[in-house]
Design a protein around this motif. Structure first.
Motif, PDB file in Angstrom:
ATOM      1  N   GLU A  45       0.832  -1.209   0.000  1.00 42.41           N
ATOM      2  CA  GLU A  45       0.000   0.000   0.000  1.00 42.41           C
ATOM      3  C   GLU A  45       0.861   1.251   0.000  1.00 42.41           C
ATOM      4  OE1 GLU A  45      -3.502   1.949   2.874  1.00 42.41           O
ATOM      5  OE2 GLU A  45      -2.094   0.477   3.659  1.00 42.41           O
ATOM      6  N   PHE A  46       0.456   2.212  -0.793  1.00 38.29           N
ATOM      7  CA  PHE A  46       1.147   3.505  -0.835  1.00 38.29           C
ATOM      8  C   PHE A  46       0.864   4.271   0.447  1.00 38.29           C
ATOM      9  CE2 PHE A  46       2.893   7.255  -2.722  1.00 38.29           C
ATOM     10  CZ  PHE A  46       2.106   8.311  -2.289  1.00 38.29           C
ATOM     11  N   VAL A  47       1.920   4.799   1.058  1.00 35.31           N
ATOM     12  CA  VAL A  47       1.791   5.612   2.265  1.00 35.31           C
ATOM     13  C   VAL A  47       1.962   7.093   1.933  1.00 35.31           C
ATOM     14  CG1 VAL A  47       2.800   6.136   4.520  1.00 35.31           C
ATOM     15  CG2 VAL A  47       2.576   3.750   3.772  1.00 35.31           C
ATOM     16  N   GLY A  48       3.036   7.425   1.232  1.00 32.90           N
ATOM     17  CA  GLY A  48       3.267   8.807   0.876  1.00 32.90           C
ATOM     18  C   GLY A  48       4.558   8.958   0.104  1.00 32.90           C
ATOM     19  N   ARG A  49       4.752  10.139  -0.473  1.00 31.88           N
ATOM     20  CA  ARG A  49       5.990  10.390  -1.200  1.00 31.88           C
ATOM     21  C   ARG A  49       6.327  11.882  -1.156  1.00 31.88           C
ATOM     22  NH1 ARG A  49       4.158  14.198  -4.238  1.00 31.88           N
ATOM     23  NH2 ARG A  49       3.061  13.750  -6.192  1.00 31.88           N
ATOM     24  N   ILE A  50       7.627  12.152  -1.357  1.00 34.82           N
ATOM     25  CA  ILE A  50       8.123  13.516  -1.395  1.00 34.82           C
ATOM     26  C   ILE A  50       8.993  13.642  -2.625  1.00 34.82           C
ATOM     27  CG2 ILE A  50      10.082  12.936   0.113  1.00 34.82           C
ATOM     28  CD1 ILE A  50       9.808  15.796   1.286  1.00 34.82           C
ATOM     29  N   THR A  51       8.792  14.723  -3.354  1.00 33.71           N
ATOM     30  CA  THR A  51       9.507  14.893  -4.610  1.00 33.71           C
ATOM     31  C   THR A  51      10.809  15.668  -4.407  1.00 33.71           C
ATOM     32  OG1 THR A  51       8.380  16.965  -5.078  1.00 33.71           O
ATOM     33  CG2 THR A  51       7.322  14.945  -5.862  1.00 33.71           C
ATOM     34  N   TRP A  52      11.373  16.061  -5.526  1.00 34.15           N
ATOM     35  CA  TRP A  52      12.541  16.900  -5.498  1.00 34.15           C
ATOM     36  C   TRP A  52      12.115  18.312  -5.117  1.00 34.15           C
ATOM     37  CZ3 TRP A  52       9.700  15.589  -9.723  1.00 34.15           C
ATOM     38  CH2 TRP A  52       9.988  14.372 -10.354  1.00 34.15           C
ATOM     39  N   ALA A  53      13.090  19.121  -4.694  1.00 35.34           N
ATOM     40  CA  ALA A  53      12.797  20.508  -4.380  1.00 35.34           C
ATOM     41  C   ALA A  53      12.585  21.283  -5.667  1.00 35.34           C
ATOM     42  CB  ALA A  53      13.935  21.124  -3.577  1.00 35.34           C
ATOM     43  N   ASP A  54      11.723  22.268  -5.601  1.00 38.06           N
ATOM     44  CA  ASP A  54      11.483  23.072  -6.796  1.00 38.06           C
ATOM     45  C   ASP A  54      12.255  24.384  -6.743  1.00 38.06           C
ATOM     46  OD1 ASP A  54       8.200  24.450  -5.881  1.00 38.06           O
ATOM     47  OD2 ASP A  54      10.174  24.599  -4.954  1.00 38.06           O
ATOM     48  N   GLY A  55      13.241  24.459  -5.848  1.00 37.20           N
ATOM     49  CA  GLY A  55      14.084  25.632  -5.782  1.00 37.20           C
ATOM     50  C   GLY A  55      13.696  26.592  -4.674  1.00 37.20           C
ATOM     51  N   ARG A  56      12.465  26.483  -4.191  1.00 41.33           N
ATOM     52  CA  ARG A  56      12.048  27.362  -3.095  1.00 41.33           C
ATOM     53  C   ARG A  56      12.390  26.716  -1.764  1.00 41.33           C
ATOM     54  NH1 ARG A  56       5.859  27.878  -4.291  1.00 41.33           N
ATOM     55  NH2 ARG A  56       6.181  25.647  -4.508  1.00 41.33           N
ATOM     56  N   SER A  57      12.319  27.492  -0.722  1.00 42.95           N
ATOM     57  CA  SER A  57      12.553  26.965   0.612  1.00 42.95           C
ATOM     58  C   SER A  57      11.509  25.908   0.917  1.00 42.95           C
ATOM     59  CB  SER A  57      12.470  28.095   1.640  1.00 42.95           C
ATOM     60  OG  SER A  57      12.570  27.582   2.942  1.00 42.95           O
TER      61      SER A  57
END
Length: 127
Positions: A45-57
């Motif tokens: 089961e998928f729990v969550g994910r975090i992507t790359w930064a988009d350059g902002r804080s």
């Protein structure tokens, strides 16, 4: 990239627990990091994910599965090559082996699409 999840254990319902995914290899910051879990006899089961930064804080994009939304949160530290899954308000139904996964391109919910996986860590929540 090689991944290793840690931090699992036995807790009581309502407790909190933090899992860590440690990565080795280059260019950690270019990978999407995801957490999945698998309970006995059930599909992963998928729990969550975090992507790359988009350059902002803290410009990361996070997405969570419905079962954990509002209780779990994901952060990452690219300097330490780690990602964490903070789990609050744990319930017995959160009992599972938790895995971290990574991919440089895929950001979705399908575990088959993530290229890199670590060994899981068991979380057991007693009622």
């Amino acid at each position: 990239v090689q991944l290793q999840a840690s931090g699992g254990g036995l807790v009581q319902a309502g407790d909190s627990l933090k899992l860590t995914c440690a990565a080795s290899g280059r260019s950690f910051e270019t990978y999407v990091l995801a957490w999945f879990r698998q309970a006995p006899g059930k599909e992963r089961e998928f729990v969550g994910r975090i992507t790359w930064a988009d350059g902002r804080s803290d410009g990361y994009k996070r997405y969570y599965g419905d079962a954990v939304k509002g209780r779990f949160s994901i952060t990452r530290d690219n300097d330490k090559n780690t990602a964490t899954l903070q789990m609050n308000g744990l319930k017995p139904e959160d009992t599972a082996v938790y895995y971290c996964a990574a991919d440089q391109f895929y950001t979705g919910l399908d575990y088959n699409r993530y290229a890199f996986w670590g060994r899981g860590t068991l979380v057991t929540v007693s009622s």
